[in-house]
Design a protein around this motif. Structure first.
Motif, short mmCIF file in Angstrom:
data_model
loop_
_atom_site.label_atom_id
_atom_site.label_comp_id
_atom_site.label_asym_id
_atom_site.label_seq_id
_atom_site.Cartn_x
_atom_site.Cartn_y
_atom_site.Cartn_z
N SER A 109 7.25 8.09 -4.11
CA SER A 109 7.26 9.52 -4.42
C SER A 109 7.24 9.69 -5.94
N GLU A 110 6.92 10.87 -6.37
CA GLU A 110 6.86 11.14 -7.80
C GLU A 110 8.21 10.89 -8.47
N GLU B 297 0.82 -1.22 0.00
CA GLU B 297 0.00 0.00 0.00
C GLU B 297 0.85 1.27 0.00
N GLU B 298 2.18 1.09 0.23
CA GLU B 298 3.07 2.26 0.23
C GLU B 298 3.08 2.92 -1.14
N LYS B 299 3.08 4.22 -1.15
CA LYS B 299 3.11 4.96 -2.41
C LYS B 299 4.49 5.55 -2.63
N ASP C 52 6.81 -2.97 -5.62
CA ASP C 52 6.35 -2.49 -6.93
C ASP C 52 6.65 -3.52 -8.01
N ALA D 148 8.95 -0.15 -0.49
CA ALA D 148 8.00 0.29 -1.51
C ALA D 148 8.48 -0.11 -2.90
N ASP E 210 8.67 7.09 -8.83
CA ASP E 210 7.65 6.60 -9.75
C ASP E 210 8.06 6.91 -11.19
#
Length: 533
Positions: free
Chosen positions: A291-292, A287-289, A370, A366, A295
């Motif tokens: 950073s831009e 569920e960790e997002k 992914d 994270a 990404d």
């Protein structure tokens, strides 16, 4: 409303009362992985509704401002004096980038740990005010890492170093270990730990060893006696010496950071509770997002690789030869994105590489969670091995020192990783071949995913095991029925040497008698034949 009251009464009548216990988690702050393991134990018990006090003697200030705890709020820090702080700062692990790690290479580190905890105990003895304030909390149990002997220990000779649990009157203690296996801890509770097939903590071998490897593993196993910590005295009058073997043997349970579905199979006792993977929360990691920034990096190419050698071994301190070799491999794979955890801004050796991204810090969990990250190149620290195993990522493992070798051999059994030695970082052909294989051979991906599914589907989660056994131990304290009698047996009796000798004498006597009877019969027959002739 009339129907509601009988229902509530029935619920209250049949429901079990929830007991809340008071736990003291003792966590000297000297290394990232050790602190993270104990912090997770504390948070798990806190979430289960218990009162947890986290006692943190600061030794290495570098980790003081890192947030390890998420739910436990009762934290008590003990600041170091100049001498203790200097001991913590003097640790230099960069030498292992250049020197081969052997069974005895870790001796200076163990001696430093002993000196570190010795100094802390001496400081605490001079000022008991912190412990005096904790007495009112009436702890039911104490959890600590067995390495930190100042929590409970003594050895043979008299000394002035006291034990914390004894002073606070804590009846139940839970020795723990942030690595997979500690031979000394196993022996203290009477658990079999034969060096013939159980690799020691820092062993570079697996469970299938040659004669030479078994010999070295045995020598490493015996070396624990040479690195015994000092004796521990009670803080309370008459300040008697505390018997470490008896203290640890009376522990209801011991918690080790081992997972039976990942680690080497070995015989264990009922009081050894394997909670390996407790630091891994797969749901939370997924569920960790990102950073831009990260990404965008993962969007650039179809395949991506993370490179990280942990917090103790810094990539910036590795020999230039290794850095240049890694850069050559990255240059040869322009269609693959590489993210390298690198601690300084001095990156002149890798200028103008569009597929290489440096970062002093990376969101490791994270990234591993992914699906766009293809593989992981790592030092095989246990935290990283657990994370990549649970998240199903194929990896290239390059152990440098300590338990990393054992971790790499442990994971290799599951066929989802490739293991190299440190010097292979200077071998372009070998490193390039390994990276090509981990990226393009689907078997590594399949096997890594299989292991991930097995770990996620294990019958009992490490969190549940910790809570249930910690509660049981806090409730009943010492459980004599779990203490094996063979712990008190002599070497001769335990290995049945007296039985073997006894049966050997009988067998030899029987064979001798049989030979005598046969010879007598043959001689009688021969004499009769001679008389007849």
């Amino acid at each position: 409303m009339r129907c509601l009251f009988p229902t509530l009464f029935l619920v209250l009548l049949t429901s079990q009362p929830i007991l809340s216990y008071n736990y003291l988690v003792f966590c000297p702050l000297f290394a990232h992985s050790h602190h993270k393991f104990l912090a997770k134990i504390a948070d798990t018990l806190t979430l289960a509704g218990h009162n947890v006090t986290f006692l943190v003697p600061v030794i290495v200030r570098e980790y003081e401002n890192i947030k390890y705890l998420e739910h436990t709020t009762d934290v008590v820090y003990i600041q170091p004096d100049e001498e203790l702080e200097k001991i913590g700062e003097d640790a230099d692990y960069s030498m292992f980038w250049k020197a081969d790690f052997g069974i005895f290479s870790f001796v200076p580190a163990v001696q430093r740990f002993n000196k570190m905890f010795e100094q802390f105990s001496d400081n605490l003895r001079k000022d008991l005010s912190v412990l005096d304030k904790l007495k009112d909390r009436k702890f039911d149990a104490m959890i600590f890492e067995a390495l930190a002997f100042c929590a409970h220990q003594n050895r043979v000779n008299f000394s002035q170093f006291p034990a914390i649990h004894d002073y606070l009157g804590i009846k139940a203690i839970f020795p723990s270990w942030s690595m997979t296996h500690m031979t000394e801890l196993s022996k203290s509770i009477g658990e079999p730990a034969s060096p013939s097939f159980v690799p020691t903590t820092v062993s570079p071998f697996g469970d299938q060893m040659t004669f030479q490897e078994r010999l070295l593993n045995t020598i490493g196993d015996l070396s624990g006696f040479l690195l015994a910590p000092p004796a521990m005295r009670s803080y309370k009058y008459p300040h008697q010496v505390l018997d470490i073997e008896e203290i640890k043997s009376k522990a209801p349970f011991v918690f080790v950071n081992s997972n039976p579905f990942l680690d080497f199979p070995r015989p264990t006792l009922s009081k050894t509770i394997a909670i390996g993977g407790i630091s891994v929360n797969v749901t939370q990691m997924r569920e960790e997002k990102l950073s831009e920034e990260f990404d965008d990096i993962l969007k650039k190419r179809e395949k991506s690789v993370l490179i990280s050698f942990g917090s103790i071994l810094r990539s910036s301190e590795m020999p230039d030869e290794y850095k240049y070799t890694i850069v050559r491999v990255i240059k040869s794979l322009p269609d693959v994105t590489f993210i390298w955890k690198y601690e300084t801004k001095d990156i002149k050796f890798a200028k103008n590489l569009p597929n290489l991204h440096f970062s002093k810090w990376v969101p490791q969990t994270a990234l591993l969670a992914d699906s766009r990250l293809t593989a992981f190149i790592t030092h095989a620290g246990l935290g990283s091995v657990n994370e990549l195993s649970y998240l199903g990522k194929p990896a290239i493992l390059i152990p440098i020192f300590a338990d990393q070798f054992r971790n790499a051999m442990m994971l290799a059994r599951h066929n989802g990783s490739i293991t190299l030695v440190r010097k292979d970082l200077g071998d372009f052909e070998k490193l390039k071949k390994s990276v090509d294989a981990i990226l393009n051979d689907e078997s590594y991906q399949i096997n890594a995913k299989t292991l991930s599914h097995q770990l996620e589907s294990q019958p009992f989660s490490p969190h549940d095991l910790l809570v249930k056994y910690a509660e049981y131990g806090a409730r009943f304290g010492e459980i004599p029925s779990l203490d094996p009698y063979h712990r008190k047996m002599s070497f001769v009796s335990f290995f049945m040497i007296d039985i073997i000798l006894f049966l050997s004498v009988i067998l030899i006597g029987f064979v001798a008698l049989l030979v005598f009877v046969v010879r007598l019969i043959l001689r009688t027959i021969l004499i009769r034949k001679l008389k007849i002739n």
